[in-house]
Design a protein around this motif. Structure first.
Motif, mmCIF file in Angstrom:
data_model
loop_
_atom_site.group_PDB
_atom_site.id
_atom_site.type_symbol
_atom_site.label_atom_id
_atom_site.label_comp_id
_atom_site.label_asym_id
_atom_site.label_seq_id
_atom_site.Cartn_x
_atom_site.Cartn_y
_atom_site.Cartn_z
ATOM 1 N N VAL A 38 0.843 -1.191 0.000
ATOM 2 C CA VAL A 38 0.000 0.000 0.000
ATOM 3 C C VAL A 38 0.874 1.235 0.000
ATOM 4 C CG1 VAL A 38 -1.777 1.283 1.229
ATOM 5 C CG2 VAL A 38 -1.785 -1.216 1.268
ATOM 6 N N GLU A 39 0.689 2.099 -0.985
ATOM 7 C CA GLU A 39 1.403 3.362 -1.063
ATOM 8 C C GLU A 39 0.362 4.471 -1.192
ATOM 9 O OE1 GLU A 39 5.218 1.800 -0.668
ATOM 10 O OE2 GLU A 39 4.554 3.901 -0.724
ATOM 11 N N SER A 40 0.270 5.375 -0.222
ATOM 12 C CA SER A 40 -0.706 6.457 -0.292
ATOM 13 C C SER A 40 -0.205 7.630 0.512
ATOM 14 C CB SER A 40 -2.060 6.011 0.234
ATOM 15 O OG SER A 40 -1.968 5.676 1.603
ATOM 16 N N SER A 41 -0.600 8.820 0.112
ATOM 17 C CA SER A 41 -0.240 10.015 0.867
ATOM 18 C C SER A 41 -1.143 10.122 2.083
ATOM 19 C CB SER A 41 -0.394 11.257 -0.008
ATOM 20 O OG SER A 41 -1.765 11.469 -0.288
ATOM 21 N N ALA A 42 -0.714 10.948 3.042
ATOM 22 C CA ALA A 42 -1.526 11.151 4.248
ATOM 23 C C ALA A 42 -2.869 11.763 3.892
ATOM 24 C CB ALA A 42 -0.781 12.039 5.242
ATOM 25 N N ALA A 45 -5.129 9.135 2.407
ATOM 26 C CA ALA A 45 -5.530 8.194 3.457
ATOM 27 C C ALA A 45 -6.610 8.789 4.345
ATOM 28 C CB ALA A 45 -4.306 7.802 4.293
ATOM 29 N N LEU A 46 -6.482 10.066 4.679
ATOM 30 C CA LEU A 46 -7.481 10.702 5.537
ATOM 31 C C LEU A 46 -8.824 10.824 4.831
ATOM 32 C CD1 LEU A 46 -5.479 13.512 7.381
ATOM 33 C CD2 LEU A 46 -6.445 11.424 8.356
ATOM 34 N N LYS A 47 -8.776 11.088 3.515
ATOM 35 C CA LYS A 47 -10.036 11.194 2.768
ATOM 36 C C LYS A 47 -10.783 9.874 2.770
ATOM 37 C CE LYS A 47 -8.643 14.934 -0.333
ATOM 38 N NZ LYS A 47 -8.316 15.323 -1.729
ATOM 39 N N SER A 131 -10.808 8.143 13.546
ATOM 40 C CA SER A 131 -10.384 8.792 12.303
ATOM 41 C C SER A 131 -8.991 8.356 11.890
ATOM 42 C CB SER A 131 -10.431 10.311 12.456
ATOM 43 O OG SER A 131 -11.746 10.760 12.702
ATOM 44 N N LEU A 132 -8.140 8.087 12.845
ATOM 45 C CA LEU A 132 -6.738 7.806 12.552
ATOM 46 C C LEU A 132 -6.386 6.330 12.573
ATOM 47 C CD1 LEU A 132 -4.969 10.714 14.488
ATOM 48 C CD2 LEU A 132 -5.670 10.631 12.101
ATOM 49 N N SER A 133 -7.183 5.514 13.228
ATOM 50 C CA SER A 133 -6.894 4.080 13.236
ATOM 51 C C SER A 133 -6.995 3.529 11.819
ATOM 52 C CB SER A 133 -7.873 3.341 14.157
ATOM 53 O OG SER A 133 -7.619 3.655 15.503
ATOM 54 N N GLY A 134 -6.050 2.678 11.473
ATOM 55 C CA GLY A 134 -6.019 2.089 10.145
ATOM 56 C C GLY A 134 -5.035 2.763 9.213
ATOM 57 N N LEU A 135 -4.457 3.880 9.606
ATOM 58 C CA LEU A 135 -3.455 4.527 8.760
ATOM 59 C C LEU A 135 -2.115 3.814 8.885
ATOM 60 C CD1 LEU A 135 -4.036 8.354 9.369
ATOM 61 C CD2 LEU A 135 -4.986 6.919 7.554
ATOM 62 N N ASP A 139 1.918 7.642 7.025
ATOM 63 C CA ASP A 139 0.808 8.564 6.787
ATOM 64 C C ASP A 139 0.353 9.213 8.088
ATOM 65 O OD1 ASP A 139 0.798 8.029 4.089
ATOM 66 O OD2 ASP A 139 -0.713 6.443 4.237
ATOM 67 N N PHE A 140 0.281 8.414 9.134
ATOM 68 C CA PHE A 140 -0.157 8.916 10.439
ATOM 69 C C PHE A 140 0.729 10.075 10.900
ATOM 70 C CE2 PHE A 140 -0.379 9.224 14.962
ATOM 71 C CZ PHE A 140 -1.665 8.849 15.319
ATOM 72 N N LEU A 141 2.033 9.912 10.753
ATOM 73 C CA LEU A 141 2.966 10.901 11.269
ATOM 74 C C LEU A 141 2.963 12.194 10.462
ATOM 75 C CD1 LEU A 141 5.930 8.507 12.140
ATOM 76 C CD2 LEU A 141 4.317 9.576 13.722
ATOM 77 N N GLN A 142 2.311 12.191 9.311
ATOM 78 C CA GLN A 142 2.197 13.402 8.507
ATOM 79 C C GLN A 142 0.917 14.180 8.796
ATOM 80 O OE1 GLN A 142 2.963 12.795 4.260
ATOM 81 N NE2 GLN A 142 4.087 10.931 4.768
ATOM 82 N N VAL A 143 0.048 13.639 9.617
ATOM 83 C CA VAL A 143 -1.232 14.300 9.899
ATOM 84 C C VAL A 143 -0.990 15.552 10.735
ATOM 85 C CG1 VAL A 143 -3.466 14.083 11.032
ATOM 86 C CG2 VAL A 143 -2.512 12.152 9.750
ATOM 87 N N GLU A 144 -1.538 16.670 10.279
ATOM 88 C CA GLU A 144 -1.423 17.933 10.992
ATOM 89 C C GLU A 144 -2.723 18.238 11.731
ATOM 90 O OE1 GLU A 144 1.252 19.683 11.282
ATOM 91 O OE2 GLU A 144 2.481 18.534 9.855
ATOM 92 N N PRO A 145 -2.659 19.028 12.810
ATOM 93 C CA PRO A 145 -3.886 19.395 13.536
ATOM 94 C C PRO A 145 -4.940 20.037 12.653
ATOM 95 C CG PRO A 145 -1.933 20.003 14.805
ATOM 96 C CD PRO A 145 -1.444 19.542 13.464
ATOM 97 N N SER A 146 -4.502 20.741 11.595
ATOM 98 C CA SER A 146 -5.462 21.420 10.717
ATOM 99 C C SER A 146 -6.409 20.437 10.024
ATOM 100 C CB SER A 146 -4.706 22.236 9.668
ATOM 101 O OG SER A 146 -3.836 21.412 8.902
ATOM 102 N N ALA A 147 -6.011 19.166 9.949
ATOM 103 C CA ALA A 147 -6.874 18.172 9.300
ATOM 104 C C ALA A 147 -8.197 18.008 10.033
ATOM 105 C CB ALA A 147 -6.148 16.822 9.217
ATOM 106 N N PHE A 148 -8.220 18.378 11.321
ATOM 107 C CA PHE A 148 -9.428 18.201 12.125
ATOM 108 C C PHE A 148 -10.271 19.463 12.206
ATOM 109 C CE2 PHE A 148 -6.625 14.810 13.352
ATOM 110 C CZ PHE A 148 -7.472 13.721 13.506
ATOM 111 N N ALA A 149 -9.831 20.542 11.552
ATOM 112 C CA ALA A 149 -10.589 21.794 11.585
ATOM 113 C C ALA A 149 -12.009 21.626 11.038
ATOM 114 C CB ALA A 149 -9.830 22.877 10.822
#
Length: 706
Positions: A38-42, A45-47, A131-135, A139-149
């Motif tokens: 599996v290769e995907s951007s953060a 993955a979040l989408k 929201s983050l389980s399964g990443l 990808d997980f480590l690239q998630v920024e707080p702004s993703a939850f805005a």
């Protein structure tokens, strides 16, 4: 890392039951057999994660409905098993008890569970963990707080403390995931409880060994100070051995004070007013000079002042301000048309202050008041050009802070200074100049390497940083400050921040363990330990611990200038081992770590001694360590005896030259008095404002006639 006792399949089933049931919503994709395929951007993955569904659902609700939905999510949450609600899983510093655990499933994907004793916080935790389980970890480590805005759970919807808890939960989750995929660095630390100290690592053990001083030395010091009416003012950066004895003695002799450089002179005046006949100054030379000048200004010329060494007790920052380049910097300021003000850091000599004020109207500042001094100056004097120095890192940090401030709303800016708006902040930026060749050796090595290690291994800890640290550490601390987990300021600000967090923990009915990264000189640990233990004992709390982390390694670095003339703690006199390029633990060249702004070189010192380290940060100021107990006893024993004549070399430097008919001491004291006036009125003194305008008018007249 603790792993939930429930099977993974049961946890996934529980999580699925909590997800929004939206018509046509995209369900989270199933994990493939191998994470390696599996290769995907953060972002992608979040989408494809439940975060998108939560955002769509909560975004369609009004504030009241949104909170009700989060509470509904909390009530349907599976939470965590009671066995998993242990101290190792606690999220530090939250207003409620919050637990979080992380693991990797057989496909190498992150699985999170969290819980809280607050229902609303539990609901927010559930939203985040689902929201983050399964990443994948990357990808997980690239998630920024702004993703939850898009969730709409910011401080305008929930209380600010809960919004901050949400951000802190994400940072803690990041740290827990990092521990699953790599081995994180570990700095030495000192664990403080009400009645015990537990050092981890050799450096921490070296700091802790003197926190319980020898009773005989304490008795001897109290006796000689009280018999001869001697006061002692010492800086926070003193050696722990010295501070330990002084702190214990202060319980029996009130005229002992350990503080930052600004407070030292003030306390010396008070000691003189209360009958002290001499003041022993434990610091670098500009501190004893300031004490002497302020005592003279207050009418206490008969009170003796002594340093703690016959040789000069230097300071890399003060020396930068004595350089030709600093003189040229001020001459440039003096030649420009229009009103000009020089804001000089208090950590400079009287000679620097006097010569600077002779060239440009000058006011001193501290790391605690520099921001307000600059904002007020620009607000009070139209078309002002301001020249700050000599600390390059502080200057750059100020510029960064004001640039960020320009993007705030006018309302937010007004809270910082009522006379400013976005327009005025943007207008002042081109007129703010900062000297580029001065630095404090204590803070110089808190650069990119140590900052990366702190961010990776201690991203969920409280972070303290002196205003003099390089920009990388400053930026990290400012980000932590936004989450109420950091402070940038003076030594007093750092101590106050730690005390505030301990007070908050004491007021909670549950056990707590706080972890604090000390982003300044290690000598502060004595004052921190005494303050923390005093608060815990007064509250009767044996279930609270405070871990102070030293971002340093055990190897020492000293300046070549000091090693040529002084015997540094932990090694023989004059020892210089190796070159800086050999300090890199990976065998590479540490490059920029070798030279301070202004060209002062930094060389490795005696192995096992105290000092700076290329592996960590700056442990200890070699100049401050020239202040020893032996020297203090020598000065005290000789004072008031025929041997007092032998203390001439211990007096602060006497300047014989005059500037415009005034002594160096008198002229150098004026910028300090301007700062005193500013502190009282929160405005530039009228005399300083008039001086700025008069000199600007004089330059304009000269230009008109030439």
């Amino acid at each position: 890392m603790q792993v939930s006792a429930r099977p993974l399949a049961q946890r996934r089933q529980c999580q699925a039951q909590q997800l929004p049931q939206l018509r046509g919503a995209t369900r989270p994709r199933k994990a493939r057999a191998s994470a390696a395929t599996v290769e995907s951007s953060a972002a992608t993955a979040l989408k494809q994660s439940p975060l998108q569904q939560y955002a769509e659902e909560l975004g369609s609700l009004d504030t009241k409905q949104r909170l009700q939905r989060v509470l509904q999510i909390a009530r349907s949450s599976c939470g965590m098993s009671e066995q998993a609600k242990i101290s190792d899983n606690r999220v530090m510093g939250c207003t409620a008890q919050v637990w979080l655990e992380a693991s990797l499933d057989p496909n190498g994907r992150v699985q999170l569970t969290a819980d809280s004793d607050s229902e609303l916080t539990r609901g927010m935790c559930t939203v985040l963990t689902n929201s983050l389980s399964g990443l994948l970890p990357d990808d997980f480590l690239q998630v920024e707080p702004s993703a939850f805005a898009p969730l709409g759970l910011g401080p305008n919807v929930v209380t600010p403390s809960r919004a901050i808890n949400f951000a802190n939960l994400l940072e803690t989750a990041r740290k827990r995931v990092l521990t699953l995929v790599e081995r994180l660095p570990s700095f030495p630390s000192l664990l403080i409880s009400a009645d015990a100290l537990e050092p981890q690592g050799d450096f921490a053990k070296a700091q802790a060994q003197f926190l319980k001083p020898d009773a005989g030395q304490v008795d001897r010091l109290v006796q000689v100070l009280s018999d001869k009416k001697i006061g002692v003012v010492a800086h926070f950066y003193m050696d722990p051995e010295v501070q330990g004895v002084l702190s214990q003695a202060a319980e029996r002799w009130p005229h002992i004070n350990i503080s930052d450089s600004l407070a030292m002179a003030d306390r010396a005046v008070k000691m003189a007013e209360e009958g002290c006949k001499a003041i022993a100054v434990l610091g670098v030379d500009f501190m004893s000079e300031n004490v002497r000048a302020i005592l003279d200004e207050a009418g206490h010329r008969n009170v003796e002042v002594y340093r703690m060494a016959e040789a000069e007790i230097g300071c890399s920052l003060a020396e930068a301000a004595e350089s030709d380049s600093y003189t040229q910097y001020l001459q440039q300021a003096a030649s420009r048309p229009g009103p000009a003000l020089h804001v000089v850091y208090i950590n400079t000599s009287l000679r620097t202050k006097a010569h600077a004020h002779n060239l440009v109207p000058t006011i001193t500042c501290t790391s605690g008041n520099v921001v307000q001094t600059i904002l007020q100056a620009f607000a009070q004097v139209p078309d002002l050009t301001l020249w700050y120095g000599p600390d390059t890192y502080m200057g750059r940090n100020l510029a960064q802070m004001f640039t960020s401030m320009a993007s705030l709303s006018n309302e937010a800016i007004a809270e910082l200074h009522p006379a400013h708006t976005q327009a005025t902040i943007k207008a002042m930026l081109p007129r703010l100049h900062c000297f580029q060749e001065g630095a404090c050796i204590v803070h110089h090595l808190f650069g990119s390497e140590v900052t990366q290690l702190v961010q990776k291994a201690y991203g969920d800890a409280f972070l303290t940083a002196h205003f003099e640290v390089p920009g990388e550490m400053f930026t990290l601390a400012m980000a932590a400050r936004e989450r109420e987990r950091g402070v940038v300021g003076s030594t007093s600000d750092i101590l106050g921040f730690i005390a505030k967090k301990v007070k908050a923990a004491v007021e909670m009915p549950f056990p707590e363990r706080l972890q604090v990264v000390l982003g300044t000189e290690s000598g502060m640990i004595t004052s921190i330990v005494r303050r923390v233990q005093g608060m815990l004992r007064e509250a009767g709390r044996s279930d609270i611990q405070v871990e102070i982390v030293f971002p340093v390694a055990s190897e020492a670095i000293s300046t070549d200038q000091t090693l040529q003339s002084q015997s540094m703690p932990g090694g023989p006199q004059g020892t210089v081992e190796g070159s800086l390029s050999s300090l890199d633990p990976q065998g590479g060249n540490s490059g920029s770590l070798g030279t301070l702004p202004g060209g002062l070189s930094v060389l490795p010192g005696p192995a096992g001694g105290e000092g700076c380290s290329a592996e960590g940060g700056c442990a200890s100021c070699p100049f401050m360590k020239m202040n020893t107990l032996e020297a203090l006893f020598k000065v005290c024993d000789r004072f008031g005896t025929p041997g007092q004549a032998l203390l001439e070399a211990y007096r602060p430097k006497q300047y014989t030259q005059l500037i415009n008919g005034r002594s160096i001491a008198e002229a150098g004291c004026e910028p300090i008095l301007h700062m005193r006036g500013f502190q009282r009125s929160k405005a530039l003194p009228a005399a300083l404002e008039a001086d700025i305008k008069q000199r600007a008018a004089s330059i304009a007249r000269s230009a008109a006639t030439s």
